[in-house]
Design a protein around this motif. Structure first.
Motif, short mmCIF file in Angstrom:
data_model
loop_
_atom_site.label_atom_id
_atom_site.label_comp_id
_atom_site.label_asym_id
_atom_site.label_seq_id
_atom_site.Cartn_x
_atom_site.Cartn_y
_atom_site.Cartn_z
N UNK A 32 0.84 -1.20 0.00
CA UNK A 32 0.00 0.00 0.00
C UNK A 32 0.87 1.25 0.00
N UNK A 33 1.89 1.27 0.86
CA UNK A 33 2.79 2.42 0.91
C UNK A 33 3.50 2.66 -0.42
N UNK A 34 3.86 1.58 -1.10
CA UNK A 34 4.59 1.67 -2.36
C UNK A 34 3.68 1.96 -3.55
N UNK A 53 12.00 -1.02 -12.52
CA UNK A 53 12.92 -0.47 -11.53
C UNK A 53 12.18 0.50 -10.61
N UNK A 54 11.25 1.24 -11.17
CA UNK A 54 10.46 2.17 -10.37
C UNK A 54 9.67 1.46 -9.27
N UNK A 55 9.08 0.33 -9.61
CA UNK A 55 8.33 -0.45 -8.61
C UNK A 55 9.26 -0.94 -7.51
N UNK A 56 10.42 -1.43 -7.89
CA UNK A 56 11.38 -1.95 -6.91
C UNK A 56 11.84 -0.82 -5.99
N UNK A 57 12.15 0.34 -6.57
CA UNK A 57 12.63 1.47 -5.76
C UNK A 57 11.54 2.01 -4.84
N UNK A 58 10.30 2.07 -5.33
CA UNK A 58 9.19 2.51 -4.46
C UNK A 58 8.98 1.52 -3.33
#
Length: 105
Positions: A32-34, A53-58
């Motif tokens: 939820x936070x990501x 990469x954006x999903x992983x970093x979030x």
């Protein structure tokens, strides 16, 4: 995709999962936070190479705000160090005299 790239992706996912556990966070809360679904969080932690990469970093930022990929890969987070110390610690007790006699060397 090369086997080494798949292995690196799985390693990254496993380290994210370990960091989440070390910080005592639930996967659904971190998702939820990501801003990702729980099923995407599962795929991230499994090391699915199809995640962006954006999903992983979030996801990393949702677990440990301000953390970098380098700190994740080096496992330098204090929560990870504490988890590792707890895993190494084992309590050892002296054997009773009856137990020593049972060993009978």
């Amino acid at each position: 995709m090369k086997a080494t790239l798949l292995e690196q992706s799985r390693t990254l996912g496993a380290r994210l999962a370990r960091l989440r556990v070390a910080r005592r966070l639930r996967q659904s809360d971190v998702a939820v936070r990501a801003g990702v679904s729980r099923s995407t969080a599962v795929l991230i932690e499994k090391g699915d190479p199809g995640r962006t990469l954006g999903q992983v970093l979030r996801y990393l930022d949702a677990i440990a705000p301000g953390a970098t990929l380098l700190s994740l890969l080096q496992e330098s987070d204090p929560a990870l160090l504490s988890l590792a110390a707890g895993e190494r610690s084992q309590r050892v007790r002296k054997l009773s005299s009856d137990a020593l006699e049972d060993l009978d060397f």
